[in-house]
Design a protein around this motif. Sequence first.
Motif, PDB file in Angstrom:
ATOM      1  N   UNK A  38      59.417  40.060  76.948  1.00 32.69           N
ATOM      2  CA  UNK A  38      58.103  40.463  77.438  1.00 32.69           C
ATOM      3  C   UNK A  38      58.019  41.981  77.457  1.00 32.69           C
ATOM      4  N   UNK A  39      56.869  42.497  76.998  1.00 36.02           N
ATOM      5  CA  UNK A  39      56.608  43.933  77.064  1.00 36.02           C
ATOM      6  C   UNK A  39      55.281  44.107  77.786  1.00 36.02           C
ATOM      7  N   UNK A  40      54.703  45.268  77.692  1.00 36.40           N
ATOM      8  CA  UNK A  40      53.487  45.535  78.464  1.00 36.40           C
ATOM      9  C   UNK A  40      52.352  44.580  78.120  1.00 36.40           C
ATOM     10  N   UNK A  41      52.124  44.320  76.808  1.00 36.48           N
ATOM     11  CA  UNK A  41      51.009  43.449  76.434  1.00 36.48           C
ATOM     12  C   UNK A  41      51.409  42.350  75.455  1.00 36.48           C
ATOM     13  N   UNK A  42      52.719  42.129  75.259  1.00 35.22           N
ATOM     14  CA  UNK A  42      53.199  41.098  74.339  1.00 35.22           C
ATOM     15  C   UNK A  42      54.241  40.219  75.021  1.00 35.22           C
ATOM     16  N   UNK A  43      54.312  38.971  74.547  1.00 35.41           N
ATOM     17  CA  UNK A  43      55.266  38.027  75.114  1.00 35.41           C
ATOM     18  C   UNK A  43      55.782  37.122  74.002  1.00 35.41           C
ATOM     19  N   UNK A  44      57.077  36.834  74.011  1.00 34.87           N
ATOM     20  CA  UNK A  44      57.676  35.948  73.008  1.00 34.87           C
ATOM     21  C   UNK A  44      58.286  34.746  73.707  1.00 34.87           C
ATOM     22  N   UNK A  45      57.968  33.547  73.173  1.00 29.89           N
ATOM     23  CA  UNK A  45      58.509  32.310  73.744  1.00 29.89           C
ATOM     24  C   UNK A  45      59.079  31.450  72.631  1.00 29.89           C
ATOM     25  N   UNK A  46      60.038  30.600  72.991  1.00 27.07           N
ATOM     26  CA  UNK A  46      60.628  29.661  72.036  1.00 27.07           C
ATOM     27  C   UNK A  46      60.021  28.288  72.280  1.00 27.07           C
ATOM     28  N   UNK A  47      59.697  27.585  71.198  1.00 33.78           N
ATOM     29  CA  UNK A  47      59.075  26.277  71.336  1.00 33.78           C
ATOM     30  C   UNK A  47      60.091  25.244  71.814  1.00 33.78           C
TER      31      UNK A  47
END
Length: 223
Positions: free
Chosen positions: A91-100
């Motif tokens: 997670x950053x200020x305006x981005x997020x990464x998730x795994x399915x």
Amino acid sequence: MENLIWEDDRESIYDSIERTIDAIEPVFMWQVQEDGTRLKEKAFIQKFNYERGSILLTEVDNQSLELVKDRELFLKFKDRSLLFKTLVERISEDKIQVKLPKTFRILENRGKKRRKVIEDTLKVKFDKSDVDIIGKTSFEFEAYDLSETGLGLIFSVTKLNSFTVGEKVVIKKFGDRELSEPVLCKIVHITEHNVRNSSIIKREYKMGLTFMNEIPESIERHM
């Protein structure tokens, strides 16, 4: 009332994610806080990594995300009411990464599911519509999937810099059929589609096209 079922068919799930990208629809996200209230956010899918099974999302209004890493995150898509929970990877200020995850809740009625093209080597020939472009303007890629609203094409990483999202192209040949009336399309997404063959990974990309005018019978018969 929506009839949601458990689903573990990743191809079906990936179709829903692709349609969400094609339609430029936001994804609804929320986390349950310690006091039991929901912290809600809306985001667009910026990148979908097929090989890793992960998605990178960016906040709709480019505002700072208040979500917390390592806490359960729920995501809901408009397409087939796809719903799943996962953990925030990055997670950053305006981005997020998730795994399915391995299983999902999804609407039972599949509606306009994009159909994978049966022919292994069905080629699509198209030209860029902008006549003022300098350089190569005609291409031929392999068809990956097809629906009444759009088409997916697979191409090598070596051609990645030849295209941009939003650009218009004109399909002139589909399989072995020359089209008497070319079909105008718009590029709505370009995503990684790496394929592992034994120990070798082919670096490929998938281009999503949406049809901008009526498609002929020579394309419809492949649905």
